[in-house]
Design a protein around this motif. Structure first.
Motif: not given
Length: 273
Positions: A94-95, A98-99
């Motif tokens: 999902r992120f 961001l990762l």
């Protein structure tokens, strides 16, 4: 219709190339100076500084250390980037954005900030062990890995973007496990991207100097650090000699790569004809 560059474009390209290469070519005569300081030889030429590279143990050890650190850090960074990119590509968390931003953070952070952070990190590790610590082979390799892993992530991710997901889905539908899908389906299709990532990270580790100055002292003296010390302390002409050697190595690799590509292209054209 195929457009070919005109004489003026070729002339300007050659002129720009010569202008960009002039600083590199200026190192060549300096490396043959018989004097103990950087200067252009006037009367006689000397190979004393090339002999220094072979006879001086300090130069030999620094080259050997840089090679070992380059291989270790490139292998670790490439493996880490490959598995990170595979996880992002296969599971699409999902992120993911961001990762990916966290993985690429060392690429955009100021080198001095990264160097200070790694310095305190390795100092802390020095209290816990003597292997992965400040001013050690594995400590420097770890620090270099942190700095170069974003470049490997970019290359491997770009390679994965060219892979058809239906191959992975087909392998999964036929009962292939995760390991089989990774090592027998996906990795063979991105092997050139992984190899390119390893080569790029090795070069980046080989020439790293900003972080190395902060995390080394007297035991782990890499080639760039030794060259920097020579310029700062006594302007050793051996620096010009090692620069010429490195330039020749790069030229040899580029010409070798071009020759191999030309041979493969001719063989491919012959087999198709």
């Amino acid at each position: 219709m195929r457009l070919r560059p005109g004489p003026l474009a070729i002339f300007l390209t050659v002129l720009i190339g010569i202008f960009m290469l002039m600083p590199l070519l200026a190192v060549v005569p300096v490396s043959f100076t018989p004097k103990r300081f950087l200067s252009v030889p006037t009367d006689t030429l000397s190979l004393r500084h090339y002999r220094t590279l072979i006879e001086d143990r300090e130069w030999i050890e620094s080259i050997s250390l840089s090679l070992r650190i380059g291989v270790l850090s490139a292998a670790f960074a490439t493996a880490l980037a490959t598995f990170f990119s595979l996880g992002m590509w296969m599971f699409r968390p999902r992120f993911a954005g961001l990762l990916m931003g966290i993985a690429l953070l060392p690429m955009v952070a100021p080198p001095v900030v990264s160097a200070l952070t790694l310095y305190f990190f390795l100092i802390t590790l020095s209290d816990l062990n003597e292997i992965v610590a400040y001013d050690t082979l594995f400590g420097v390799a770890l620090a270099h890995s942190v700095m170069i892993v974003p470049f490997a992530v970019v290359l491997v991710s770009v390679s994965l973007a060219q892979v058809d997901r239906r191959m992975d889905l087909a392998a999964r539908a036929m009962g292939a496990g995760l390991g089989t899908r990774v090592f027998r389906v996906i990795l063979p299709n991105i092997k050139f991207g992984v190899i390119a990532a390893f080569m790029l990270t090795f070069v980046l580790s080989w020439e790293e100097i900003a972080v190395t100055i902060f995390i080394t002292s007297v035991d782990a003296v890499t080639l760039p650090r030794l060259m920097w010390q020579g310029l700062r302390d006594n302007i050793d002409p051996a620096i010009a000699a090692i620069s010429v050697v490195l330039i020749l190595i790069v030229i040899t690799i580029v010409l070798g790569k071009t020759f191999v590509q030309h041979v493969l292209k001719k063989r491919r054209a012959a087999s198709q004809g």
